[in-house]
Design an enzyme around this catalytic site. Structure first.
Site, mmCIF file in Angstrom:
data_model
loop_
_atom_site.group_PDB
_atom_site.id
_atom_site.type_symbol
_atom_site.label_atom_id
_atom_site.label_comp_id
_atom_site.label_asym_id
_atom_site.label_seq_id
_atom_site.Cartn_x
_atom_site.Cartn_y
_atom_site.Cartn_z
ATOM 1 N N ARG A 120 0.845 -1.198 0.000
ATOM 2 C CA ARG A 120 0.000 0.000 0.000
ATOM 3 C C ARG A 120 0.883 1.253 0.000
ATOM 4 O O ARG A 120 2.113 1.155 -0.017
ATOM 5 C CB ARG A 120 -0.907 0.006 1.232
ATOM 6 C CG ARG A 120 -0.126 0.151 2.543
ATOM 7 C CD ARG A 120 -1.040 0.196 3.749
ATOM 8 N NE ARG A 120 -0.369 0.798 4.875
ATOM 9 C CZ ARG A 120 -0.923 0.967 6.070
ATOM 10 N NH1 ARG A 120 -2.147 0.546 6.288
ATOM 11 N NH2 ARG A 120 -0.251 1.543 7.052
ATOM 12 N N ASP A 144 8.859 -10.714 6.030
ATOM 13 C CA ASP A 144 9.125 -9.677 7.028
ATOM 14 C C ASP A 144 10.582 -9.247 6.818
ATOM 15 O O ASP A 144 11.494 -10.082 6.928
ATOM 16 C CB ASP A 144 8.911 -10.263 8.432
ATOM 17 C CG ASP A 144 9.080 -9.220 9.512
ATOM 18 O OD1 ASP A 144 9.867 -8.261 9.313
ATOM 19 O OD2 ASP A 144 8.442 -9.350 10.571
ATOM 20 N N ALA A 146 9.790 -0.295 3.272
ATOM 21 C CA ALA A 146 9.031 -0.748 4.453
ATOM 22 C C ALA A 146 9.412 0.115 5.650
ATOM 23 O O ALA A 146 10.588 0.353 5.912
ATOM 24 C CB ALA A 146 9.339 -2.214 4.742
ATOM 25 N N GLY A 147 8.406 0.614 6.347
ATOM 26 C CA GLY A 147 8.697 1.459 7.502
ATOM 27 C C GLY A 147 7.489 1.523 8.411
ATOM 28 O O GLY A 147 6.352 1.318 7.965
ATOM 29 N N LYS A 193 5.912 8.153 20.389
ATOM 30 C CA LYS A 193 5.755 8.377 21.852
ATOM 31 C C LYS A 193 6.814 9.395 22.253
ATOM 32 O O LYS A 193 7.928 9.361 21.720
ATOM 33 C CB LYS A 193 6.044 7.098 22.637
ATOM 34 C CG LYS A 193 4.867 6.169 22.855
ATOM 35 C CD LYS A 193 3.922 6.676 23.912
ATOM 36 C CE LYS A 193 2.664 5.801 23.910
ATOM 37 N NZ LYS A 193 1.487 6.482 24.380
ATOM 38 N N ASN A 210 7.927 8.504 27.650
ATOM 39 C CA ASN A 210 6.933 7.422 27.703
ATOM 40 C C ASN A 210 7.294 6.242 26.800
ATOM 41 O O ASN A 210 6.485 5.340 26.614
ATOM 42 C CB ASN A 210 5.554 7.943 27.274
ATOM 43 C CG ASN A 210 5.122 9.128 28.115
ATOM 44 O OD1 ASN A 210 5.444 9.184 29.302
ATOM 45 N ND2 ASN A 210 4.439 10.085 27.510
ATOM 46 N N ASN A 255 11.505 15.515 15.141
ATOM 47 C CA ASN A 255 10.065 15.725 15.282
ATOM 48 C C ASN A 255 9.636 15.233 16.659
ATOM 49 O O ASN A 255 9.989 14.119 17.056
ATOM 50 C CB ASN A 255 9.329 14.946 14.184
ATOM 51 C CG ASN A 255 7.973 15.535 13.898
ATOM 52 O OD1 ASN A 255 7.640 16.626 14.373
ATOM 53 N ND2 ASN A 255 7.182 14.813 13.131
ATOM 54 N N TYR A 258 11.736 7.052 15.492
ATOM 55 C CA TYR A 258 11.603 7.149 14.034
ATOM 56 C C TYR A 258 12.719 8.025 13.457
ATOM 57 O O TYR A 258 13.347 7.682 12.447
ATOM 58 C CB TYR A 258 10.223 7.740 13.732
ATOM 59 C CG TYR A 258 9.850 7.827 12.276
ATOM 60 C CD1 TYR A 258 9.470 6.688 11.560
ATOM 61 C CD2 TYR A 258 9.844 9.051 11.617
ATOM 62 C CE1 TYR A 258 9.095 6.772 10.224
ATOM 63 C CE2 TYR A 258 9.471 9.141 10.282
ATOM 64 C CZ TYR A 258 9.097 8.013 9.590
ATOM 65 O OH TYR A 258 8.728 8.101 8.266
ATOM 66 N N THR A 299 -0.842 9.600 2.919
ATOM 67 C CA THR A 299 -0.962 8.131 2.917
ATOM 68 C C THR A 299 -1.718 7.684 4.172
ATOM 69 O O THR A 299 -2.043 8.500 5.041
ATOM 70 C CB THR A 299 0.422 7.433 2.972
ATOM 71 O OG1 THR A 299 1.025 7.732 4.239
ATOM 72 C CG2 THR A 299 1.336 7.871 1.855
HETATM 73 P P1 NAD Z 1 2.424 2.730 5.105
HETATM 74 O O1 NAD Z 1 2.257 2.416 6.553
HETATM 75 O O2 NAD Z 1 1.206 3.168 4.339
HETATM 76 O O3 NAD Z 1 3.076 1.489 4.348
HETATM 77 C C1 NAD Z 1 4.206 0.806 4.851
HETATM 78 C C2 NAD Z 1 4.199 -0.614 4.330
HETATM 79 O O4 NAD Z 1 5.335 -1.289 4.906
HETATM 80 C C3 NAD Z 1 2.943 -1.396 4.776
HETATM 81 O O5 NAD Z 1 2.379 -2.060 3.659
HETATM 82 C C4 NAD Z 1 3.494 -2.379 5.803
HETATM 83 O O6 NAD Z 1 2.777 -3.609 5.858
HETATM 84 C C5 NAD Z 1 4.925 -2.586 5.309
HETATM 85 N N1 NAD Z 1 5.786 -3.103 6.365
HETATM 86 C C6 NAD Z 1 5.842 -2.696 7.653
HETATM 87 N N2 NAD Z 1 6.698 -3.457 8.345
HETATM 88 C C7 NAD Z 1 7.205 -4.371 7.472
HETATM 89 C C8 NAD Z 1 8.129 -5.436 7.598
HETATM 90 N N3 NAD Z 1 8.697 -5.722 8.773
HETATM 91 N N4 NAD Z 1 8.411 -6.174 6.502
HETATM 92 C C9 NAD Z 1 7.818 -5.905 5.305
HETATM 93 N N5 NAD Z 1 6.932 -4.914 5.138
HETATM 94 C C10 NAD Z 1 6.624 -4.151 6.210
HETATM 95 O O7 NAD Z 1 3.567 3.827 5.020
HETATM 96 P P2 NAD Z 1 3.893 4.931 3.900
HETATM 97 O O8 NAD Z 1 3.333 6.220 4.343
HETATM 98 O O9 NAD Z 1 3.568 4.414 2.547
HETATM 99 O O10 NAD Z 1 5.479 5.031 4.084
HETATM 100 C C11 NAD Z 1 6.399 4.302 3.314
HETATM 101 C C12 NAD Z 1 7.810 4.710 3.696
HETATM 102 O O11 NAD Z 1 7.963 6.120 3.514
HETATM 103 C C13 NAD Z 1 8.178 4.423 5.160
HETATM 104 O O12 NAD Z 1 9.527 4.029 5.225
HETATM 105 C C14 NAD Z 1 7.982 5.779 5.813
HETATM 106 O O13 NAD Z 1 8.755 5.900 6.971
HETATM 107 C C15 NAD Z 1 8.443 6.704 4.721
HETATM 108 N N6 NAD Z 1 7.919 8.072 4.862
HETATM 109 C C16 NAD Z 1 6.582 8.335 4.767
HETATM 110 C C17 NAD Z 1 6.147 9.641 4.909
HETATM 111 C C18 NAD Z 1 4.695 10.025 4.777
HETATM 112 O O14 NAD Z 1 4.391 11.216 4.920
HETATM 113 N N7 NAD Z 1 3.770 9.096 4.533
HETATM 114 C C19 NAD Z 1 7.053 10.666 5.179
HETATM 115 C C20 NAD Z 1 8.392 10.360 5.286
HETATM 116 C C21 NAD Z 1 8.812 9.052 5.113
#
Ligand code: NAD
Length: 453
Positions: A225, A269, A297-298, A303, A307, A353, A359, A394
């Site tokens: 996603r 994973d 993946a992230g 927190k 905490n 942040n 993070y 997202t």
């Molecule tokens: P999201 O939560 O929508 O999607 C993350 C996907 O990673 C999910 O499908 C989840 O199942 C998968 N995932 C989590 N743990 C996993 C694991 N251990 N193994 C395999 N897959 C795993 O997040 P997003 O908003 O699409 O973010 C994607 C990346 O962009 C992340 O690394 C996030 O930190 C980074 N990011 C996002 C934003 C933002 O504003 N959305 C900003 C800066 C950075």
């Protein structure tokens, strides 16, 4: 899709109302559609006297991309309806601060007539150790100039800088690819950024730009996603065969993405100790090779540190950082040649942040390890870079409380959040063969978010 506020201030009655009330009015950003023109109008290429030859080279490349290229604004002076699509300011040869004034002011005089979604791109040289002080001052000055100009642009226009390093020439594949990326709608949400570009091979031919990743095999983690799914679709559009990776509970969504991009799914994973081996085995076993790895993946486990518990801290470090180190160590140890690795960092890792110490550690860590891994990947003819998104619309950011989310959206020069495809386009560019001269860099995709150092 643009957020509701951005849509409202661009349509009908609410648009008029917002204008009357003097409310901030984010523009609808132009994004890439295959077949659409590269820029929204003619491109002016200007330079200081010492950079004319380089400006000629760039102008010639732009003509080869079917752009309407002008070397002077004079012929347009009387035409009040005329709009520039872009201004390219070439300062590669500038040696003294005094010498850039003519070119800078010539570029500036066109900005009132820059079209919505127009572009300003500077091409200059990075300050290098050994530069005479005046040369270093001139080269460094371009950076502050560009970042300020980007903040002055309106209506979805952006400003970005290509900074040649290590003797890179303007006619190299990577210099021209970077200019093209910043001119194009693919960089819609990249604003106020300076991208160092090192030496690379000769310029690519025109057919390349249609499908720059043709014949390549790419792995994208976290692709069920959000940003990961957008990356998978964008790499596939550019010609790559894509392996999408996500955790087993996301299996159904993952299969849907794999089907959409006509690739294959790998339920995994990324924190598994053998994740690198599984990825290499799947890519080479099913598709015969591995060229691109996108560590997307992230997770968030926000927190305040007071905490924070071990589960929240450790899981974020494990998924966002340690997994990437382990997978890359495996792939490089296995001697995979010509890998293009791109990692997801975040502006939180640059500016910090509140509530995100875990993070931000992980994302700062990604930036640190990108620089440290660059020479190791280069030894195998590959590259590693990071993309640092700002606020992207997202599921992850939908979980942020409304007021915080609204502030985060508007705190950028473009007054809105980005779309997953904006991050994907930057990654597709960094993973492409023409970007071979970009290594160890962090490219922010944040609309010139007002946070940073
Ligand atoms: P999201 O939560 O929508 O999607 C993350 C996907 O990673 C999910 O499908 C989840 O199942 C998968 N995932 C989590 N743990 C996993 C694991 N251990 N193994 C395999 N897959 C795993 O997040 P997003 O908003 O699409 O973010 C994607 C990346 O962009 C992340 O690394 C996030 O930190 C980074 N990011 C996002 C934003 C933002 O504003 N959305 C900003 C800066 C950075």
């Amino acid at each position: 899709m643009a957020d509701k506020y951005t849509q409202a201030v661009n349509t009908g009655f609410t648009r008029t109302l917002a204008k009357r009330l003097g409310l901030p009015r984010p523009s609808l950003l132009r994004r890439h559609t295959p077949g659409a023109p590269l820029t929204v109008g003619p491109v002016l290429v200007v330079s200081d006297d010492a950079s004319v030859a380089d400006a000629d080279v760039i102008a010639k490349a732009l003509l080869g991309w079917d752009l309407d290229v002008r070397r002077s604004a004079e012929s347009t002076a009387g035409d009040e309806h005329f709009r520039w699509g872009a201004v390219v300011l070439v300062l590669t040869g500038a040696q003294t601060p005094e010498s850039v004034s003519g070119a800078v002011l010539a570029a500036g005089s066109t900005l009132r007539r820059l079209a919505p979604n127009g572009r300003v791109v500077t091409v200059s040289r990075a300050p290098e150790s050994g530069d005479a002080p005046a040369v270093a001052a001139t080269r460094a000055g371009v950076e502050g100039f560009l970042r300020s100009v980007a903040k002055e642009l309106r209506a979805g226009a952006t400003g970005n800088a290509v900074q040649l390093t290590g003797g890179a020439e303007v006619d190299s594949a990577s210099a021209l690819a970077a200019v093209r990326f910043f001119l194009s709608a693919k960089s819609a949400y990249v604003d106020g950024q300076v991208l160092p570009v090192g030496p690379s091979g000769a310029a690519v031919d025109t057919a390349y730009w249609e499908r720059p990743l043709e014949g390549k095999v790419a792995v994208v983690t976290g692709a069920a996603r959000g940003i990961g799914a957008a990356i998978a679709k964008t790499l596939a559009r550019d010609g790559a065969t894509v392996v999408v990776v996500d955790v087993p509970p996301a299996g159904e969504a993952l299969t849907a993405v794999a089907n959409e991009v006509k690739g294959t799914a790998l339920q995994l994973d990324v924190t598994a100790p053998d994740a690198g081996a599984k990825i290499l085995e799947h890519a080479t076993g099913r598709h015969g090779r591995l060229d691109i790895v996108v560590h997307n993946a992230g997770i968030l486990r926000d927190k305040l540190l007071a905490n924070m518990d071990a589960a929240k801290w450790d899981s974020v470090i494990a998924v966002n950082l340690a997994s990437q180190l382990r997978i890359d160590e495996y792939l490089l140890g296995a001697g995979v040649e010509g890998l293009h690795i791109v990692s997801l960092a975040s502006t939180s890792g640059i500016a910090g942040n509140k509530g995100q110490s875990n993070y931000a550690f992980s994302k700062s860590g990604v930036i640190g390890r990108t620089a440290a891994t660059a020479p190791l990947v280069a030894a195998l003819n590959g590259t590693i870079n990071a993309v640092a998104p700002g606020f992207i619309e997202t599921d992850m950011t939908r979980s942020i409380p409304f007021a915080t989310r609204e502030v985060a959206r508007r705190l950028s020069s473009l007054l809105q959040g980005g779309q997953p495809v904006d991050v994907a386009e930057a990654i597709a560019f960094l993973a492409s063969p023409a970007a071979a001269g970009v290594n160890g860099q962090v490219l922010r995709v944040c609309g010139q978010n007002l946070v940073g150092k």
